[in-house]
Scaffold this motif. Structure first.
Motif, PDB file in Angstrom:
ATOM      1  N   ALA A 163       0.562  -1.243  -0.056  1.00 14.20           N
ATOM      2  CA  ALA A 163      -0.161   0.069   0.119  1.00 14.20           C
ATOM      3  C   ALA A 163       0.676   1.081  -0.126  1.00 14.20           C
ATOM      4  O   ALA A 163       0.681   2.175  -0.528  1.00 14.20           O
ATOM      5  N   GLN A 164       2.102   1.276   0.703  1.00 18.42           N
ATOM      6  CA  GLN A 164       2.876   2.482   0.846  1.00 18.42           C
ATOM      7  C   GLN A 164       3.476   2.777  -0.408  1.00 18.42           C
ATOM      8  O   GLN A 164       3.557   3.747  -1.125  1.00 18.42           O
ATOM      9  N   THR A 165       3.839   1.474  -1.134  1.00 19.05           N
ATOM     10  CA  THR A 165       4.365   1.738  -2.598  1.00 19.05           C
ATOM     11  C   THR A 165       3.460   2.279  -3.606  1.00 19.05           C
ATOM     12  O   THR A 165       3.914   2.944  -4.396  1.00 19.05           O
ATOM     13  N   LEU A 166       2.348   1.620  -3.473  1.00 17.33           N
ATOM     14  CA  LEU A 166       1.193   1.980  -4.437  1.00 17.33           C
ATOM     15  C   LEU A 166       0.816   3.409  -4.098  1.00 17.33           C
ATOM     16  O   LEU A 166       0.947   4.236  -5.128  1.00 17.33           O
ATOM     17  N   MET A 167       0.873   3.973  -2.960  1.00 15.85           N
ATOM     18  CA  MET A 167       0.340   5.275  -2.704  1.00 15.85           C
ATOM     19  C   MET A 167       1.291   6.132  -3.183  1.00 15.85           C
ATOM     20  O   MET A 167       1.397   7.515  -3.634  1.00 15.85           O
ATOM     21  N   ALA A 168       2.746   6.048  -2.809  1.00 19.22           N
ATOM     22  CA  ALA A 168       3.897   6.736  -3.304  1.00 19.22           C
ATOM     23  C   ALA A 168       3.996   6.993  -4.698  1.00 19.22           C
ATOM     24  O   ALA A 168       3.972   8.032  -5.439  1.00 19.22           O
ATOM     25  N   ARG A 169       3.627   5.969  -5.521  1.00 17.21           N
ATOM     26  CA  ARG A 169       3.543   5.964  -7.154  1.00 17.21           C
ATOM     27  C   ARG A 169       2.372   6.772  -7.438  1.00 17.21           C
ATOM     28  O   ARG A 169       2.601   7.651  -8.393  1.00 17.21           O
ATOM     29  N   ALA A 170       1.317   6.648  -6.711  1.00 14.20           N
ATOM     30  CA  ALA A 170       0.142   7.492  -7.172  1.00 14.20           C
ATOM     31  C   ALA A 170       0.476   8.984  -6.892  1.00 14.20           C
ATOM     32  O   ALA A 170      -0.076   9.928  -7.865  1.00 14.20           O
ATOM     33  N   ILE A 171       0.776   9.179  -5.779  1.00 13.00           N
ATOM     34  CA  ILE A 171       1.181  10.575  -5.414  1.00 13.00           C
ATOM     35  C   ILE A 171       2.287  11.261  -6.567  1.00 13.00           C
ATOM     36  O   ILE A 171       2.116  12.272  -6.956  1.00 13.00           O
ATOM     37  N   GLU A 172       3.172  10.552  -6.643  1.00 18.07           N
ATOM     38  CA  GLU A 172       4.229  10.855  -7.935  1.00 18.07           C
ATOM     39  C   GLU A 172       3.614  11.111  -9.171  1.00 18.07           C
ATOM     40  O   GLU A 172       3.715  11.990  -9.981  1.00 18.07           O
ATOM     41  N   ALA A 173       2.393  10.169  -9.526  1.00 21.15           N
ATOM     42  CA  ALA A 173       1.852  10.340 -10.861  1.00 21.15           C
ATOM     43  C   ALA A 173       0.891  11.518 -10.995  1.00 21.15           C
ATOM     44  O   ALA A 173       0.845  11.928 -11.969  1.00 21.15           O
ATOM     45  N   CYS A 174       0.365  11.742  -9.767  1.00 23.99           N
ATOM     46  CA  CYS A 174      -0.395  12.919  -9.780  1.00 23.99           C
ATOM     47  C   CYS A 174       0.110  14.098 -10.049  1.00 23.99           C
ATOM     48  O   CYS A 174      -0.001  15.054 -10.871  1.00 23.99           O
ATOM     49  N   HIS A 175       1.490  14.263  -9.053  1.00 23.83           N
ATOM     50  CA  HIS A 175       2.093  15.752  -9.462  1.00 23.83           C
ATOM     51  C   HIS A 175       2.818  15.686 -10.861  1.00 23.83           C
ATOM     52  O   HIS A 175       2.956  16.572 -11.208  1.00 23.83           O
ATOM     53  N   ALA A 176       3.471  14.532 -11.277  1.00 20.77           N
ATOM     54  CA  ALA A 176       3.876  14.334 -12.551  1.00 20.77           C
ATOM     55  C   ALA A 176       2.899  14.834 -13.875  1.00 20.77           C
ATOM     56  O   ALA A 176       3.114  15.612 -14.729  1.00 20.77           O
ATOM     57  N   HIS A 177       1.686  14.442 -13.766  1.00 18.39           N
ATOM     58  CA  HIS A 177       0.695  14.605 -14.739  1.00 18.39           C
ATOM     59  C   HIS A 177      -0.187  15.652 -14.530  1.00 18.39           C
ATOM     60  O   HIS A 177      -0.417  16.334 -15.578  1.00 18.39           O
ATOM     61  N   TYR A 178      -0.416  16.151 -13.204  1.00 18.32           N
ATOM     62  CA  TYR A 178      -1.477  17.281 -12.959  1.00 18.32           C
ATOM     63  C   TYR A 178      -0.536  18.521 -12.455  1.00 18.32           C
ATOM     64  O   TYR A 178      -1.299  19.340 -12.312  1.00 18.32           O
TER      65      TYR A 178
END
Length: 144
Positions: A87-102
């Motif tokens: 879950a920590q790995t998933l959320m870290a990647r999701a946060i990173e994706a949000c910042h990179a994309h949005y």
């Protein structure tokens, strides 16, 4: 972890994601609701996932509900992977994706209240009071 738009997903990836989401959110949590929606195929929605041996181990959906905020939802970890740091790995990647994309803007989540401490450990802060959604207590949280 992979990050793809709806149209970048293979048929097998999409099938595995939707099958697992229904298994967790509809069957396991006993919530009869429209689990698959238009957000899934929106042009700016990102699907963050880990698939091993054809089975989804972890998944989150990133999207932009408002011009000044992004969101992460439909967060899940398969039962056999829970408690292993996925879950920590998933959320870290999701946060990173949000910042990179949005871009660097606040990220909102509607967290199940029993997971409040987990999300706080990632920097999310509760905003507002707890409420029922599909019979499960949630609280809105934001990462600034």
């Amino acid at each position: 972890m992979q990050v793809k738009t709806f149209y970048q997903l293979s048929h097998d990836e999409l099938f595995s994601i939707l099958k697992t989401r229904v298994a967790v959110f509809v069957v396991e949590q006993a919530c009869a609701y429209q689990e698959i929606d238009e957000v899934d195929r929106a042009a700016d929605t990102l699907h963050v996932f880990l698939i091993q041996q054809g089975e989804v181990q972890a998944y989150a959906r990133c999207y932009k509900p408002q011009p000044s905020v992004s969101a992460i939802g439909r967060v899940l970890v398969s039962p056999e992977c829970r408690g292993k740091g996925v879950a920590q790995t998933l959320m870290a990647r999701a946060i990173e994706a949000c910042h990179a994309h949005y871009g660097p803007q606040p990220i909102k989540i509607a967290a199940q209240t029993y997971l409040t401490q987990f999300y706080q450990s990632l920097g999310f802060v509760p905003c507002g009071e707890a409420y029922l959604e599909d019979g499960i207590e949630h609280i809105d949280m934001v990462l600034r």
